[in-house]
Design a protein around this motif. Structure first.
Motif, PDB file in Angstrom:
ATOM      1  N   ASN A 166       5.695   4.692  -0.157  1.00  0.00           N
ATOM      2  CA  ASN A 166       6.267   6.009   0.182  1.00  0.00           C
ATOM      3  C   ASN A 166       7.373   5.986   1.238  1.00  0.00           C
ATOM      4  O   ASN A 166       8.113   6.956   1.358  1.00  0.00           O
ATOM      5  CB  ASN A 166       5.175   7.045   0.522  1.00  0.00           C
ATOM      6  CG  ASN A 166       4.536   6.882   1.890  1.00  0.00           C
ATOM      7  OD1 ASN A 166       4.942   6.034   2.687  1.00  0.00           O
ATOM      8  ND2 ASN A 166       3.530   7.706   2.167  1.00  0.00           N
ATOM      9  N   ASP A 190      -8.425   3.765   1.670  1.00  0.00           N
ATOM     10  CA  ASP A 190      -7.409   4.088   2.671  1.00  0.00           C
ATOM     11  C   ASP A 190      -8.115   4.594   3.936  1.00  0.00           C
ATOM     12  O   ASP A 190      -8.786   5.625   3.896  1.00  0.00           O
ATOM     13  CB  ASP A 190      -6.487   5.171   2.102  1.00  0.00           C
ATOM     14  CG  ASP A 190      -5.297   5.420   3.000  1.00  0.00           C
ATOM     15  OD1 ASP A 190      -5.334   5.004   4.178  1.00  0.00           O
ATOM     16  OD2 ASP A 190      -4.337   6.043   2.530  1.00  0.00           O
ATOM     17  N   PRO A 191      -7.985   3.886   5.062  1.00  0.00           N
ATOM     18  CA  PRO A 191      -8.714   4.278   6.271  1.00  0.00           C
ATOM     19  C   PRO A 191      -7.974   5.321   7.113  1.00  0.00           C
ATOM     20  O   PRO A 191      -8.487   5.768   8.138  1.00  0.00           O
ATOM     21  CB  PRO A 191      -8.788   2.955   7.054  1.00  0.00           C
ATOM     22  CG  PRO A 191      -7.496   2.277   6.717  1.00  0.00           C
ATOM     23  CD  PRO A 191      -7.178   2.666   5.293  1.00  0.00           C
ATOM     24  N   TYR A 192      -6.781   5.719   6.663  1.00  0.00           N
ATOM     25  CA  TYR A 192      -5.865   6.490   7.527  1.00  0.00           C
ATOM     26  C   TYR A 192      -6.471   7.782   8.065  1.00  0.00           C
ATOM     27  O   TYR A 192      -6.302   8.114   9.227  1.00  0.00           O
ATOM     28  CB  TYR A 192      -4.581   6.798   6.745  1.00  0.00           C
ATOM     29  CG  TYR A 192      -3.491   7.451   7.564  1.00  0.00           C
ATOM     30  CD1 TYR A 192      -2.859   6.761   8.599  1.00  0.00           C
ATOM     31  CD2 TYR A 192      -3.082   8.761   7.300  1.00  0.00           C
ATOM     32  CE1 TYR A 192      -1.852   7.346   9.348  1.00  0.00           C
ATOM     33  CE2 TYR A 192      -2.068   9.347   8.040  1.00  0.00           C
ATOM     34  CZ  TYR A 192      -1.461   8.645   9.058  1.00  0.00           C
ATOM     35  OH  TYR A 192      -0.460   9.227   9.797  1.00  0.00           O
ATOM     36  N   LEU A 196       7.434   6.521   4.213  1.00  0.00           N
ATOM     37  CA  LEU A 196       7.359   7.580   5.234  1.00  0.00           C
ATOM     38  C   LEU A 196       7.270   7.038   6.659  1.00  0.00           C
ATOM     39  O   LEU A 196       7.527   7.765   7.621  1.00  0.00           O
ATOM     40  CB  LEU A 196       6.136   8.477   4.994  1.00  0.00           C
ATOM     41  CG  LEU A 196       6.219   9.436   3.824  1.00  0.00           C
ATOM     42  CD1 LEU A 196       4.926  10.235   3.691  1.00  0.00           C
ATOM     43  CD2 LEU A 196       7.401  10.385   4.002  1.00  0.00           C
ATOM     44  N   HIS A 197       6.903   5.779   6.794  1.00  0.00           N
ATOM     45  CA  HIS A 197       6.705   5.205   8.126  1.00  0.00           C
ATOM     46  C   HIS A 197       7.702   4.081   8.416  1.00  0.00           C
ATOM     47  O   HIS A 197       7.451   3.237   9.281  1.00  0.00           O
ATOM     48  CB  HIS A 197       5.262   4.715   8.276  1.00  0.00           C
ATOM     49  CG  HIS A 197       4.273   5.836   8.215  1.00  0.00           C
ATOM     50  ND1 HIS A 197       3.895   6.567   9.325  1.00  0.00           N
ATOM     51  CD2 HIS A 197       3.617   6.379   7.167  1.00  0.00           C
ATOM     52  CE1 HIS A 197       3.033   7.495   8.957  1.00  0.00           C
ATOM     53  NE2 HIS A 197       2.849   7.407   7.655  1.00  0.00           N
ATOM     54  N   CYS A 252       0.858  -1.191   0.000  1.00  0.00           N
ATOM     55  CA  CYS A 252       0.000   0.000   0.000  1.00  0.00           C
ATOM     56  C   CYS A 252       0.892   1.238   0.000  1.00  0.00           C
ATOM     57  O   CYS A 252       2.066   1.152  -0.402  1.00  0.00           O
ATOM     58  CB  CYS A 252      -0.996  -0.021   1.156  1.00  0.00           C
ATOM     59  SG  CYS A 252      -0.268   0.022   2.810  1.00  0.00           S
ATOM     60  N   LEU A 253       0.369   2.362   0.441  1.00  0.00           N
ATOM     61  CA  LEU A 253       1.170   3.600   0.403  1.00  0.00           C
ATOM     62  C   LEU A 253       2.110   3.685   1.604  1.00  0.00           C
ATOM     63  O   LEU A 253       3.322   3.790   1.456  1.00  0.00           O
ATOM     64  CB  LEU A 253       0.217   4.803   0.350  1.00  0.00           C
ATOM     65  CG  LEU A 253       0.845   6.183   0.348  1.00  0.00           C
ATOM     66  CD1 LEU A 253       1.745   6.383  -0.872  1.00  0.00           C
ATOM     67  CD2 LEU A 253      -0.244   7.266   0.362  1.00  0.00           C
ATOM     68  N   GLY A 254       1.555   3.644   2.801  1.00  0.00           N
ATOM     69  CA  GLY A 254       2.368   3.880   3.998  1.00  0.00           C
ATOM     70  C   GLY A 254       2.850   2.610   4.685  1.00  0.00           C
ATOM     71  O   GLY A 254       3.724   2.671   5.547  1.00  0.00           O
ATOM     72  N   ASN A 255       2.269   1.464   4.314  1.00  0.00           N
ATOM     73  CA  ASN A 255       2.566   0.176   4.973  1.00  0.00           C
ATOM     74  C   ASN A 255       2.342   0.243   6.490  1.00  0.00           C
ATOM     75  O   ASN A 255       3.094  -0.342   7.267  1.00  0.00           O
ATOM     76  CB  ASN A 255       4.002  -0.305   4.649  1.00  0.00           C
ATOM     77  CG  ASN A 255       4.299  -1.735   5.098  1.00  0.00           C
ATOM     78  OD1 ASN A 255       5.411  -2.039   5.507  1.00  0.00           O
ATOM     79  ND2 ASN A 255       3.339  -2.616   5.031  1.00  0.00           N
ATOM     80  N   ILE A 256       1.288   0.961   6.884  1.00  0.00           N
ATOM     81  CA  ILE A 256       0.896   0.922   8.297  1.00  0.00           C
ATOM     82  C   ILE A 256      -0.590   0.577   8.482  1.00  0.00           C
ATOM     83  O   ILE A 256      -0.993   0.232   9.592  1.00  0.00           O
ATOM     84  CB  ILE A 256       1.231   2.235   9.058  1.00  0.00           C
ATOM     85  CG1 ILE A 256       0.599   3.446   8.382  1.00  0.00           C
ATOM     86  CG2 ILE A 256       2.733   2.383   9.241  1.00  0.00           C
ATOM     87  CD1 ILE A 256       0.686   4.720   9.226  1.00  0.00           C
ATOM     88  N   CYS A 257      -1.387   0.664   7.429  1.00  0.00           N
ATOM     89  CA  CYS A 257      -2.818   0.332   7.576  1.00  0.00           C
ATOM     90  C   CYS A 257      -3.225  -0.861   6.722  1.00  0.00           C
ATOM     91  O   CYS A 257      -3.444  -1.963   7.225  1.00  0.00           O
ATOM     92  CB  CYS A 257      -3.692   1.537   7.222  1.00  0.00           C
ATOM     93  SG  CYS A 257      -3.472   2.953   8.324  1.00  0.00           S
ATOM     94  N   ARG A 258      -3.353  -0.648   5.399  1.00  0.00           N
ATOM     95  CA  ARG A 258      -3.962  -1.673   4.556  1.00  0.00           C
ATOM     96  C   ARG A 258      -3.086  -2.894   4.308  1.00  0.00           C
ATOM     97  O   ARG A 258      -3.551  -4.031   4.475  1.00  0.00           O
ATOM     98  CB  ARG A 258      -4.382  -1.054   3.211  1.00  0.00           C
ATOM     99  CG  ARG A 258      -5.509  -0.040   3.345  1.00  0.00           C
ATOM    100  CD  ARG A 258      -5.673   0.779   2.079  1.00  0.00           C
ATOM    101  NE  ARG A 258      -4.500   1.624   1.845  1.00  0.00           N
ATOM    102  CZ  ARG A 258      -4.291   2.337   0.759  1.00  0.00           C
ATOM    103  NH1 ARG A 258      -5.167   2.295  -0.233  1.00  0.00           N
ATOM    104  NH2 ARG A 258      -3.214   3.087   0.648  1.00  0.00           N
TER     105      ARG A 258
HETATM  106  P1  4NP Z   1      -1.791   2.831   4.211  1.00  0.00           P
HETATM  107  O1  4NP Z   1      -2.381   4.193   4.816  1.00  0.00           O
HETATM  108  O2  4NP Z   1      -1.254   3.149   2.831  1.00  0.00           O
HETATM  109  O3  4NP Z   1      -2.977   1.940   4.159  1.00  0.00           O
HETATM  110  O4  4NP Z   1      -0.709   2.359   5.161  1.00  0.00           O
HETATM  111  C1  4NP Z   1      -1.615   5.371   4.880  1.00  0.00           C
HETATM  112  C2  4NP Z   1      -0.863   5.610   5.999  1.00  0.00           C
HETATM  113  C3  4NP Z   1      -0.090   6.761   6.064  1.00  0.00           C
HETATM  114  C4  4NP Z   1      -0.085   7.645   5.000  1.00  0.00           C
HETATM  115  C5  4NP Z   1      -0.825   7.390   3.897  1.00  0.00           C
HETATM  116  C6  4NP Z   1      -1.597   6.251   3.819  1.00  0.00           C
HETATM  117  N1  4NP Z   1       0.708   8.807   5.074  1.00  0.00           N
HETATM  118  O5  4NP Z   1       0.829   9.504   4.055  1.00  0.00           O
HETATM  119  O6  4NP Z   1       1.271   9.105   6.131  1.00  0.00           O
END
Ligand code: 4NP
Length: 156
Positions: A45, A128-130, A47-48, A10-16
């Motif tokens: 990304n 994205d539930p973030y 970022l995490h 996914c984008l941040g690799n912390i949720c989905r």
């Molecule tokens: P994820 O959610 O891609 O499901 O992990 C997000 C978590 C953080 C960010 C974006 C999406 N972020 O930009 O910080």
């Protein structure tokens, strides 16, 4: 036994994607297939990097007895070689993954919602539930429950 290597992105690799990895792991554990798979997840990304999954996702999953042990890392070009299946959550993830490819691994990349059936077949991405509330995390887990069944059928 040769294991099937599956990477969720996914984008941040912390949720989905940590949730997708955890739901698929729980499914193969329950079916007795855990020795057939090596699972991982990554974010485009970075970022995490080094962080645990989002506490809201850990909590929502734990209420379903699902452990989310992922530590965030960035998706890298080498992942395209290492993994047999790369499962992305939305079209933006897809673009970010395939732009690192020379064209020879694109066949490994698919979207989680490609494996949805029934009431979930109407979705074309994992929302994205973030930036939302608790409902979003539960929706992601419901969708992943459904999609992971289809994914397991496809790749086992
Ligand atoms: P994820 O959610 O891609 O499901 O992990 C997000 C978590 C953080 C960010 C974006 C999406 N972020 O930009 O910080």
């Amino acid at each position: 036994m040769i294991k099937s290597k599956v990477l969720f992105v996914c984008l941040g690799n912390i949720c989905r994607s940590p949730a997708a990895e955890a739901v698929f792991q729980a499914l193969v554990n329950n079916k007795g297939f855990s020795d057939q798979f090596d699972l991982d997840s990554a974010g485009t990304n970075g970022l995490h990097d080094g962080e645990n999954a989002d506490a809201r996702m850990i909590k929502a999953a734990s209420l379903r007895d699902i452990d989310v042990p992922s530590i965030s890392r960035k998706f890298v070009k080498k992942d395209l070689e290492i993994f047999d299946h790369i499962i992305v959550m939305d079209d933006s993830n897809y673009e970010n993954v395939v732009k690192l490819d020379d064209g020879s691994h694109v066949h490994k990349v698919s979207k989680m919602t490609d494996y949805c059936s029934g009431e979930f077949s109407k979705y074309d991405h994992v929302l994205d539930p973030y930036f939302g509330g608790e409902d979003g995390f539960n929706h992601v887990l419901d969708l992943l429950d459904n999609a992971c069944l289809g994914l397991l059928q496809k790749i086992s």
